[in-house]
Design a protein around this motif. Structure first.
Motif, short mmCIF file in Angstrom:
data_model
loop_
_atom_site.label_atom_id
_atom_site.label_comp_id
_atom_site.label_asym_id
_atom_site.label_seq_id
_atom_site.Cartn_x
_atom_site.Cartn_y
_atom_site.Cartn_z
N UNK A 90 -8.33 5.06 7.28
CA UNK A 90 -9.45 6.16 7.20
C UNK A 90 -10.47 6.05 8.53
N UNK A 91 -10.62 4.93 9.11
CA UNK A 91 -11.61 4.62 10.20
C UNK A 91 -10.86 4.86 11.75
N UNK A 92 -9.64 5.19 11.65
CA UNK A 92 -8.84 5.00 12.78
C UNK A 92 -8.49 6.84 13.28
N UNK A 93 -8.54 6.95 14.63
CA UNK A 93 -8.29 8.29 15.14
C UNK A 93 -6.92 8.53 14.88
N UNK A 94 -6.01 7.59 15.08
CA UNK A 94 -4.72 7.83 15.13
C UNK A 94 -3.96 6.72 14.01
N UNK A 95 -2.77 6.76 13.55
CA UNK A 95 -2.23 6.10 12.48
C UNK A 95 -2.04 4.66 13.21
N UNK A 96 -2.59 3.65 12.58
CA UNK A 96 -2.42 2.36 13.05
C UNK A 96 -1.16 1.71 13.16
N UNK A 97 -0.90 1.12 14.16
CA UNK A 97 0.54 0.84 14.63
C UNK A 97 0.73 -0.77 13.74
N UNK A 98 2.10 -1.11 13.68
CA UNK A 98 2.52 -2.21 12.89
C UNK A 98 1.53 -3.45 13.43
N UNK A 99 1.54 -3.54 14.71
CA UNK A 99 1.10 -4.94 15.34
C UNK A 99 -0.58 -5.01 14.78
N UNK A 100 -1.32 -3.91 14.85
CA UNK A 100 -2.43 -3.66 14.44
C UNK A 100 -2.81 -3.92 13.08
N UNK A 101 -2.04 -3.55 12.22
CA UNK A 101 -2.00 -3.62 10.87
C UNK A 101 -1.69 -5.15 10.64
N UNK A 102 -0.82 -5.62 11.11
CA UNK A 102 -0.49 -6.96 10.93
C UNK A 102 -1.49 -8.19 11.18
N UNK A 103 -2.30 -7.73 12.49
CA UNK A 103 -3.33 -8.71 12.79
C UNK A 103 -4.44 -8.62 11.78
N UNK A 104 -4.70 -7.35 11.03
CA UNK A 104 -5.78 -7.50 10.23
C UNK A 104 -5.18 -8.11 8.86
N UNK A 105 -4.06 -7.93 8.44
CA UNK A 105 -3.59 -8.55 7.26
C UNK A 105 -3.45 -10.11 7.39
N UNK A 106 -3.25 -10.55 8.62
CA UNK A 106 -3.11 -12.07 8.71
C UNK A 106 -4.38 -12.50 8.81
N UNK A 107 -5.33 -11.77 9.51
CA UNK A 107 -6.66 -12.39 9.61
C UNK A 107 -7.41 -12.61 8.22
N UNK A 108 -6.93 -11.58 7.11
CA UNK A 108 -7.49 -11.61 5.84
C UNK A 108 -6.87 -12.94 5.12
#
Length: 758
Positions: free
Chosen positions: A482-500
């Motif tokens: 929702x806060x991204x201007x474009x569809x978040x790429x896989x590596x960006x999603x992965x970094x978030x999930x791993x950080x959590x």
């Protein structure tokens, strides 16, 4: 009329208006010339100007209508087409004026000869001070470029009539003498908390003194220079923004920065300069167009992004005009509550956090970018507060209690004392809850209740340590989308999930797959049903994900790779029938095989669950339970679906009670089936975060709750004073033969048994 012809017509009108404004004639003579100039340039049979005087819109000048009607015809705000335009500050474009429900016939004008009608508000300091309209005998809608030419001219007219002293500032303000006594204003809690301070208006309005350009190229260079300064400011601000750790608020600021560099925006300002406007007027012209678009946008996410653009327009306007900046530039001299119509995220960052005690917005929404940043800053925010500009004066003392959805203006001594008492109680209760952080949530008869938190940002994981929660029972993965201007790429999603997962440690995290679509529309993801009448029941969540399976595949791989060597808990939203869960489960398993086939490490275990939000799923739960590792009930959506009541409708928001027999019987049946099948059941929704409702859920046999971090302490305190077995015996009888007021019966039982419901 072509765009080029419209620009040419606007330039011709502005050139001639310049001569009118410079002429040594009285204001009435100038307005008489203006309507003729506009009528001729747009080949319009009628052109009229109405001005707001003594609270009514008075016909001041006309070409085409009866001259005897001038200074005779008057319309109240909201009366007729002209009154509607001024009241709503909106444009009307009609091929048949009489077909509009607000049409009001004034026989003295002779306007019955004319069918088509177009009108635009004349705006001064964000308020309509008059209306400029044109009419034709033939039935036709005016071209968009003609409307834009009218809107451009209306800007210049505002300057002309203000200079001539024709603006009734008192009537335009829409109020009488400002109140001086205490006032209690209500709104919508956007960020929880309490704060006390003096009112500071965020943005003194930049008053545009000159609208018509003498030298178009010189104005263009002024805008180019202002753009460079604005972008440098934003780049510098972003480099200095510190939150301790990265989070989704950084994505928000990145999106904001993207708007600042948007070439389409600068091109539209240049086109306005081409029509003959000064740099300031051109920015204001494009900004007015943005406001018009905002009023027509129902999608909250897109509207919030339009607010970002408005924020940037204000910043650019202040730079190019050299006029006073926001209150942030002046600096907060004491504890302050910020007052604004709306805010951009970067503007909030400019304020001294030590003295900023809260924010009150005329607009605002839960999905607004500024709210994400405010939450990270720990600043309470109250939105949707009506009449703040007419009720609050600069320097007024304010008591902001977002928890109670209110702000008190100019409080009495008694109000201040009560507020301080609530604040002290809140602080004391927080201290008591903090002291219980490491104590287990166990009832007096030994039942261990799992208390989890809901989250959506990486920063939210910190709540686990602060509250002592058992884990994250719902991580809303769509927030990154929702806060991204474009569809978040896989590596960006992965970094978030791993950080959590890293920050959660050995505490479980349940990731809900992306719940977008419907009322959470994304500008970069379109579909054939964009204007759904019932978005909550539309093309969203698992329905969208299974159709656009590439989106879900990317998320599945990101989650699987992020959870390497750990347990991954995946939950699918909006499941209505077992086949949807089966399809989603199979998609994830194919992605696990894909990751494994490339030799990458896998999670030690993947547990699959579903949300129960759609009532239909309860009817086939026996077919689904053998496939599930866990089930979570989403009480927010479930309630609105059970009662056919839109939870966003304020008239229905409080009408249907979570402690009604219908809801509790439904949940009791689901809990019985899950417990019989040894499938863990949880409630993740606002219902579980209220002490009395949470107590009732435990009475139904539900022993896992996922709630907001702020609710952990109060709910834990309730649990540690509750005899669950005694309550369950009573609940069974209440549901079999419901009393007239079940909520009252449950509350009375809690009070008699000294349960800490608060």
């Amino acid at each position: 009329m072509t765009p080029t012809a419209a620009t040419s017509a606007a330039r011709e009108i502005l050139t001639r208006l310049h001569d009118v404004m410079a002429a040594r004639t009285n204001a009435q003579a100038k307005l008489n010339r203006v309507v003729n100039i506009i009528g001729e340039a747009l080949t319009s049979e009628v052109c009229s100007i109405y001005l707001l005087r003594d609270g009514a819109l008075e016909l001041f000048a006309t070409r085409g209508l009866n001259q005897d009607a001038v200074h005779v015809t008057k319309l109240a705000l909201g009366e007729g087409l002209v009154g509607t335009i001024a009241d709503q500050v909106e444009t009307l474009n009609l091929d048949e004026a009489t077909s509009h429900p607000d049409f009001a016939y004034k026989p003295e004008t002779g306007e019955e000869l004319y069918h088509s009608f177009a009108g635009v508000p004349i705006v001064r300091r964000e308020r309509a001070v008059g209306v400029l309209c044109v009419q034709h005998e033939a039935s036709r809608r005016y071209d968009d470029v003609e409307i834009e030419a009218l809107q451009t001219v209306a800007m210049v007219l505002a300057e002309l009539i203000a200079g001539a002293g024709l603006i009734d500032e008192h009537a335009a303000a829409g109020r009488g003498a400002r109140e001086v006594g205490p006032v209690r204003l209500t709104g919508l809690k956007l960020v929880s908390g309490m704060g006390r301070g003096h009112a500071v208006f965020h943005q003194p309005r930049v008053v545009i003194e000159h609208s018509i350009a003498e030298d178009t190229e010189a104005e263009r260079h002024r805008v180019y220079s202002a753009f460079r300064q604005m972008r440098e400011q934003i780049d510098r601000m972003m480099s200095q923004a510190e939150f301790g750790v990265a989070g989704e608020h950084q994505d928000v600021l990145d999106t904001y920065r993207m708007f600042a560099y948007d070439e389409g925006w600068s091109r539209r300002i240049n086109e306005a300069i081409d029509s003959g406007l000064t740099a300031e007027a051109a920015i204001e012209r494009v900004q007015q167009r943005t406001r018009t678009r905002m009023r027509s946008i129902s999608d909250p996410l897109l509207a919030d992004r339009m607010h970002d653009l408005e924020d940037l327009s204000n910043r650019l306007l202040r730079i190019v005009s050299g006029q006073l900046g926001t209150a942030a530039q002046v600096g907060l001299r004491r504890d302050s509550i910020l007052i604004a119509r709306n805010l951009g995220p970067a503007e909030l960052l400019e304020y001294d956090r030590r003295r900023l005690k809260g924010v009150v917005l005329d607009e605002g929404s839960l999905t607004a970018h500024v709210i994400i940043v405010a939450r990270a800053m720990g600043v309470p925010v109250l939105g949707r507060v009506a009449d703040i500009r007419t009720t609050i004066s600069e320097g007024d003392e304010l008591l902001l209690d977002a928890e109670e959805d209110e702000v008190i203006v100019r409080p009495t001594a008694a109000m201040e004392e009560a507020f301080e008492g609530r604040l002290l109680i809140t602080q004391k209760r927080r201290a008591e809850f903090a002291a219980m952080r490491d104590l287990p949530a166990i009832t007096t008869d030994g039942r261990r209740i799992a208390l989890m938190v809901n989250a959506g940002l990486a920063d939210d994981v910190a709540a686990l340590d602060v509250t002592g929660a058992d884990g994250i029972g719902l991580f809303r993965t769509e927030f990154q989308f929702l806060v991204s201007a474009t569809l978040p790429q896989r590596d960006r999603q992965q970094r978030l999930y791993k950080e959590v997962l890293d920050r959660a440690g050995d505490r479980p995290v349940i990731f809900r797959t992306v719940d977008i679509g419907g009322d959470k529309a994304l500008p970069y993801l379109t579909h054939a049903s964009e204007n759904e009448e019932n978005p909550a029941m539309g093309w969203r969540a698992i329905r969208l994900a299974l159709e656009r399976d590439a989106l879900m595949k990317v998320q599945a791989r990101a989650l699987i790779e992020a959870a390497a060597g750990r347990t991954l808990n995946v939950m699918f939203p909006m499941i209505s029938e077992p086949w949807e869960f089966t399809a989603a489960h199979a998609l994830f398993e194919r992605q696990r095989a894909w990751v494994q086939g490339r030799g990458r490490p896998l999670p030690t275990l993947i547990r699959y669950g579903t949300m129960l939000e759609v009532p239909a799923l309860a009817e086939v739960l026996d077919l689904l339970l053998p496939q599930l590792d866990f089930l979570s009930v989403g009480t927010n959506d479930l309630t609105q679906f059970l009662f056919a009541a839109d939870r966003a409708n304020p008239k229905l928001a409080e009408r249907y009670d979570w402690l009604s027999p219908a809801i509790l019987r439904f949940l009791a049946r689901v809990a019985r089936e899950c417990n019989a099948a040894s499938v863990p059941i949880a409630v993740c929704g606002e219902m579980g975060g209220r002490t009395l409702e949470a107590m009732a859920l435990i009475g139904l046999g539900i022993e896992r709750l996922s709630i907001t971090p702020a609710a952990i302490g109060p709910v834990k305190a309730m649990i540690r004073t509750l005899d669950a077995a005694a309550l369950r015996a009573c609940m069974s009888g209440w549901l079999a033969q419901p009393p007239p007021d079940l909520r009252a019966a449950i509350r009375d039982w809690a009070l008699r048994n000294e349960v800490a419901i608060g």
